[in-house]
Motif scaffolding. Structure first.
Motif, PDB file in Angstrom:
ATOM      1  N   ASN A 247     -32.280  -6.888  -1.976  1.00 37.85           N
ATOM      2  CA  ASN A 247     -32.584  -5.944  -0.900  1.00 37.85           C
ATOM      3  C   ASN A 247     -32.145  -4.553  -1.368  1.00 37.85           C
ATOM      4  O   ASN A 247     -30.946  -4.256  -1.409  1.00 37.85           O
ATOM      5  CB  ASN A 247     -31.844  -6.354   0.378  1.00 37.85           C
ATOM      6  CG  ASN A 247     -32.214  -5.490   1.568  1.00 37.85           C
ATOM      7  OD1 ASN A 247     -32.392  -4.289   1.449  1.00 37.85           O
ATOM      8  ND2 ASN A 247     -32.318  -6.118   2.728  1.00 37.85           N
ATOM      9  N   ARG A 414     -43.868   0.592  -0.065  1.00 44.91           N
ATOM     10  CA  ARG A 414     -43.509  -0.280   1.054  1.00 44.91           C
ATOM     11  C   ARG A 414     -43.232  -1.705   0.571  1.00 44.91           C
ATOM     12  O   ARG A 414     -42.280  -2.356   1.018  1.00 44.91           O
ATOM     13  CB  ARG A 414     -44.613  -0.281   2.106  1.00 44.91           C
ATOM     14  CG  ARG A 414     -44.286  -1.095   3.362  1.00 44.91           C
ATOM     15  CD  ARG A 414     -45.473  -1.117   4.311  1.00 44.91           C
ATOM     16  NE  ARG A 414     -45.747   0.194   4.869  1.00 44.91           N
ATOM     17  CZ  ARG A 414     -45.185   0.652   5.976  1.00 44.91           C
ATOM     18  NH1 ARG A 414     -44.312  -0.108   6.637  1.00 44.91           N
ATOM     19  NH2 ARG A 414     -45.498   1.842   6.433  1.00 44.91           N
ATOM     20  N   ASN A 415     -44.056  -2.202  -0.345  1.00 41.97           N
ATOM     21  CA  ASN A 415     -43.855  -3.565  -0.861  1.00 41.97           C
ATOM     22  C   ASN A 415     -42.512  -3.704  -1.578  1.00 41.97           C
ATOM     23  O   ASN A 415     -41.830  -4.726  -1.443  1.00 41.97           O
ATOM     24  CB  ASN A 415     -44.994  -3.954  -1.806  1.00 41.97           C
ATOM     25  CG  ASN A 415     -46.270  -4.298  -1.072  1.00 41.97           C
ATOM     26  OD1 ASN A 415     -46.265  -4.551   0.135  1.00 41.97           O
ATOM     27  ND2 ASN A 415     -47.393  -4.312  -1.789  1.00 41.97           N
ATOM     28  N   THR A 418     -39.676  -3.584   1.120  1.00 45.20           N
ATOM     29  CA  THR A 418     -39.596  -4.781   1.975  1.00 45.20           C
ATOM     30  C   THR A 418     -39.678  -6.081   1.181  1.00 45.20           C
ATOM     31  O   THR A 418     -39.783  -7.155   1.775  1.00 45.20           O
ATOM     32  CB  THR A 418     -40.747  -4.775   3.006  1.00 45.20           C
ATOM     33  OG1 THR A 418     -42.000  -4.849   2.307  1.00 45.20           O
ATOM     34  CG2 THR A 418     -40.714  -3.521   3.872  1.00 45.20           C
ATOM     35  N   ASN A 419     -39.626  -5.990  -0.155  1.00 45.61           N
ATOM     36  CA  ASN A 419     -39.795  -7.197  -0.997  1.00 45.61           C
ATOM     37  C   ASN A 419     -41.073  -7.946  -0.633  1.00 45.61           C
ATOM     38  O   ASN A 419     -41.068  -9.139  -0.318  1.00 45.61           O
ATOM     39  CB  ASN A 419     -38.576  -8.116  -0.898  1.00 45.61           C
ATOM     40  CG  ASN A 419     -37.345  -7.523  -1.564  1.00 45.61           C
ATOM     41  OD1 ASN A 419     -37.385  -6.403  -2.074  1.00 45.61           O
ATOM     42  ND2 ASN A 419     -36.242  -8.262  -1.566  1.00 45.61           N
ATOM     43  N   GLY A 421     -42.913  -7.713   2.014  1.00 45.52           N
ATOM     44  CA  GLY A 421     -42.976  -8.153   3.396  1.00 45.52           C
ATOM     45  C   GLY A 421     -41.949  -9.182   3.803  1.00 45.52           C
ATOM     46  O   GLY A 421     -41.880  -9.574   4.979  1.00 45.52           O
ATOM     47  N   GLU A 422     -41.099  -9.607   2.884  1.00 47.83           N
ATOM     48  CA  GLU A 422     -40.099 -10.621   3.219  1.00 47.83           C
ATOM     49  C   GLU A 422     -38.931 -10.033   4.004  1.00 47.83           C
ATOM     50  O   GLU A 422     -38.216 -10.754   4.699  1.00 47.83           O
ATOM     51  CB  GLU A 422     -39.581 -11.287   1.941  1.00 47.83           C
ATOM     52  CG  GLU A 422     -40.632 -12.116   1.212  1.00 47.83           C
ATOM     53  CD  GLU A 422     -40.081 -12.745  -0.058  1.00 47.83           C
ATOM     54  OE1 GLU A 422     -38.852 -12.670  -0.261  1.00 47.83           O
ATOM     55  OE2 GLU A 422     -40.876 -13.301  -0.833  1.00 47.83           O
ATOM     56  N   LEU A 423     -38.707  -8.719   3.878  1.00 48.25           N
ATOM     57  CA  LEU A 423     -37.627  -8.057   4.595  1.00 48.25           C
ATOM     58  C   LEU A 423     -38.201  -7.182   5.701  1.00 48.25           C
ATOM     59  O   LEU A 423     -39.360  -6.777   5.656  1.00 48.25           O
ATOM     60  CB  LEU A 423     -36.806  -7.183   3.636  1.00 48.25           C
ATOM     61  CG  LEU A 423     -36.189  -7.886   2.424  1.00 48.25           C
ATOM     62  CD1 LEU A 423     -35.541  -6.854   1.502  1.00 48.25           C
ATOM     63  CD2 LEU A 423     -35.162  -8.914   2.861  1.00 48.25           C
ATOM     64  N   SER A 424     -37.374  -6.877   6.680  1.00 47.16           N
ATOM     65  CA  SER A 424     -37.805  -6.006   7.773  1.00 47.16           C
ATOM     66  C   SER A 424     -38.119  -4.613   7.243  1.00 47.16           C
ATOM     67  O   SER A 424     -37.396  -4.067   6.404  1.00 47.16           O
ATOM     68  CB  SER A 424     -36.703  -5.908   8.830  1.00 47.16           C
ATOM     69  OG  SER A 424     -36.998  -4.881   9.754  1.00 47.16           O
ATOM     70  N   GLY A 425     -39.182  -4.024   7.756  1.00 43.70           N
ATOM     71  CA  GLY A 425     -39.562  -2.672   7.353  1.00 43.70           C
ATOM     72  C   GLY A 425     -39.222  -1.637   8.406  1.00 43.70           C
ATOM     73  O   GLY A 425     -39.776  -0.544   8.391  1.00 43.70           O
ATOM     74  N   ARG A 426     -38.279  -1.975   9.296  1.00 44.16           N
ATOM     75  CA  ARG A 426     -37.970  -1.066  10.404  1.00 44.16           C
ATOM     76  C   ARG A 426     -37.483   0.302   9.933  1.00 44.16           C
ATOM     77  O   ARG A 426     -37.763   1.321  10.563  1.00 44.16           O
ATOM     78  CB  ARG A 426     -36.913  -1.684  11.320  1.00 44.16           C
ATOM     79  CG  ARG A 426     -37.431  -2.807  12.217  1.00 44.16           C
ATOM     80  CD  ARG A 426     -36.328  -3.371  13.080  1.00 44.16           C
ATOM     81  NE  ARG A 426     -35.234  -3.901  12.243  1.00 44.16           N
ATOM     82  CZ  ARG A 426     -34.093  -4.364  12.731  1.00 44.16           C
ATOM     83  NH1 ARG A 426     -33.865  -4.343  14.021  1.00 44.16           N
ATOM     84  NH2 ARG A 426     -33.160  -4.835  11.919  1.00 44.16           N
ATOM     85  N   TYR A 428     -38.207   1.646   7.031  1.00 43.46           N
ATOM     86  CA  TYR A 428     -39.039   2.181   5.959  1.00 43.46           C
ATOM     87  C   TYR A 428     -39.562   3.578   6.282  1.00 43.46           C
ATOM     88  O   TYR A 428     -39.535   4.476   5.421  1.00 43.46           O
ATOM     89  CB  TYR A 428     -40.223   1.248   5.673  1.00 43.46           C
ATOM     90  CG  TYR A 428     -41.183   1.841   4.668  1.00 43.46           C
ATOM     91  CD1 TYR A 428     -40.861   1.872   3.315  1.00 43.46           C
ATOM     92  CD2 TYR A 428     -42.385   2.423   5.081  1.00 43.46           C
ATOM     93  CE1 TYR A 428     -41.727   2.445   2.392  1.00 43.46           C
ATOM     94  CE2 TYR A 428     -43.250   3.002   4.161  1.00 43.46           C
ATOM     95  CZ  TYR A 428     -42.916   3.006   2.823  1.00 43.46           C
ATOM     96  OH  TYR A 428     -43.764   3.595   1.905  1.00 43.46           O
TER      97      TYR A 428
END
Length: 454
Positions: A247, A414-415, A418-419, A421-426, A428
């Motif tokens: 992360n 973004r990818n 958030t890894n 999409g595995e992590l929250s992008g709140r 970002y």
């Protein structure tokens, strides 16, 4: 385009954080931050500094991590991969050049720490103020000793780096960083137990907002920038050894908090002891090579053996702090020559070691033995410091923000954040806003402030 299988990676989260935090924790945390905090509003300065760390430092760290991990390559190649153009190699090459210059002149001061550790062990630092000042003048003007210790420090760094990421850098960081923290806490406790030590604690931590003006805010901003190794390609290089599941945002926050905590603890080590014996600490090399030996002798010298132990612990701490920084500086160039010239890692390391040693020898001589080695009226050591800190680092960090904020596709950034999409992008959108608009403005302010424009 990934070279991860041949390059290795950090084997554990704690190793990753300790190694990267170690690259940020250096002598500046000890000889500059406490002085700036104490004389610029105490806790008021610290609060502004922490705000700058999270507005500029953390987004900047994440951006360099993204460049490194996405590309899984040395700094030069990493920037061209994520920027989809060879012209972005310049940013990585600038960081590599900066790191080798820093390694060269930093090894001089790190070598002084080695000399003072030796001097502490054999009891050469016991004496009055005149003796301590003369000791430093005599040592720094010697034509051989500073050069010897500078080269020795580069060699110690070399033999850690050539062992690789997990067996060299990560293993060393897992030993050095806990030892550094342990020594720091022990000296803080001893310092705070001295008579009248509380006055020093109050001086450092009592908020005085009347001292705060635009200049203080800019100084805090600059300290936050330089303290976290932004712009050196260090974070990009270390990021290239991160596993996909790391992360990046959490790691950046943890590293920033550790770096800031050590800087504040350094203040709690220095000011209580200094106030206890009525000495007003200054900043820079004179603090740790002239002022503090006097402070330790006066504060702890009355109790047999204690002053000696504190002095040995303090200079051991400085050596560990310097070594964790020089390891990261060395690795940047080593990774570049290893991958671009397809050299074995140990041969790539020798290129960096030899170049840095030559820079270090000339910088060491310029301070004392051959003061005529000057550039623009400064000793070579001071010139290298000014060139890297005031020009090369801010330019590298500014171009990284431009690349991530304006050139790299938003989906790619973004990818990584958030890894995939595995992590929250709140967080970002806040991060991306800072990198695109806020961080470039802050870096430009640092540049203008350093050149006296504002």
């Amino acid at each position: 385009m990934s070279h991860r299988s041949d390059r290795g990676y950090f084997g554990s989260k704690i190793g990753l954080v300790l190694a990267t935090a170690g690259s940020a924790v250096g002598l500046g945390n000890i000889w500059r931050f406490p002085y700036m905090a104490g004389h610029n509003g105490g806790a008021a300065f610290i609060l502004i500094y922490l705000g700058c760390v999270f507005m500029l430092g953390v987004p900047g760290m994440i951006s360099e991590f993204i460049v490194g991990r996405h590309s899984a390559a040395n700094a030069s190649r990493a920037y061209s991969i994520i920027g989809s153009s060879r012209k972005w190699r310049f940013v990585g090459l600038l960081g590599i050049l900066t790191s080798v210059i820093i390694l060269g002149f930093y090894s001089v001061v790190a070598g002084w720490c080695l000399q003072y550790l030796y001097a502490s062990i054999v009891g050469h630092l016991n004496g009055d103020a005149d003796y301590v000042m003369q000791y430093f003048r005599s040592f720094s003007s010697d034509p051989l000793k500073p050069c010897f210790w500078a080269v020795m420090f580069v060699l110690v760094t070399h033999f850690v780096v050539i062992k690789g990421i997990r067996n060299g850098i990560e293993r060393a960081s897992k030993i050095l960083m806990p030892l550094l923290l342990l020594l720091l806490v022990v000296i803080v406790v001893a310092s705070c137990m001295l008579p009248d030590a509380w006055n020093g604690v109050v001086f450092l931590l009592k908020p005085d907002f009347s001292c705060v003006d635009g200049n203080v805010a800019l100084e805090a901003l600059g300290q936050a920038f330089f303290s976290l190794s932004l712009g050196t390609a260090c974070l990009c290089t270390y990021g290239s050894y991160f596993k996909r599941e790391v992360n990046l945002a959490n790691s950046a926050v943890q590293i920033a908090l550790m770096d800031s905590a050590i800087a504040i603890l350094a203040g709690l080590m220095i000011f209580p002891a200094a106030f206890s014996v009525g000495v007003n600490p200054d900043s820079g090399p004179s603090l740790i090579f002239i002022t503090l030996p006097i402070v330790f002798t006066k504060a702890f010298g009355a109790v047999p053996f204690v002053g000696w132990v504190i002095s040995v612990m303090f200079y051991s701490l400085l050596v560990f702090a310097a070594l964790t920084s020089t390891i990261s500086m060395h690795e940047i160039g080593t990774a570049f020559f290893h991958e671009e010239l397809r050299l074995p890692r140990y041969k790539a390391g020798w290129i960096v070691t030899l170049v840095a040693s030559v820079v270090g020898i000339f910088c060491a001589l310029s301070v004392g033995a051959i003061p005529d080695i000057q550039v623009l009226g400064m000793t070579l050591l001071d010139f290298c410091d000014v060139l890297t800190a005031q020009v090369m680092l801010p330019i590298g960090a500014l171009l990284t923000c431009v690349l991530i904020g304006w050139v790299v596709p938003d989906k790619t950034v973004r990818n990584e954040f958030t890894n995939n999409g595995e992590l929250s992008g709140r967080m970002y959108n806040l991060y991306f806003f800072c990198v695109k608009y806020f961080c470039p403005i802050l870096i430009l302010l640092i540049l203008l402030h350093k050149f006296g424009v504002i």
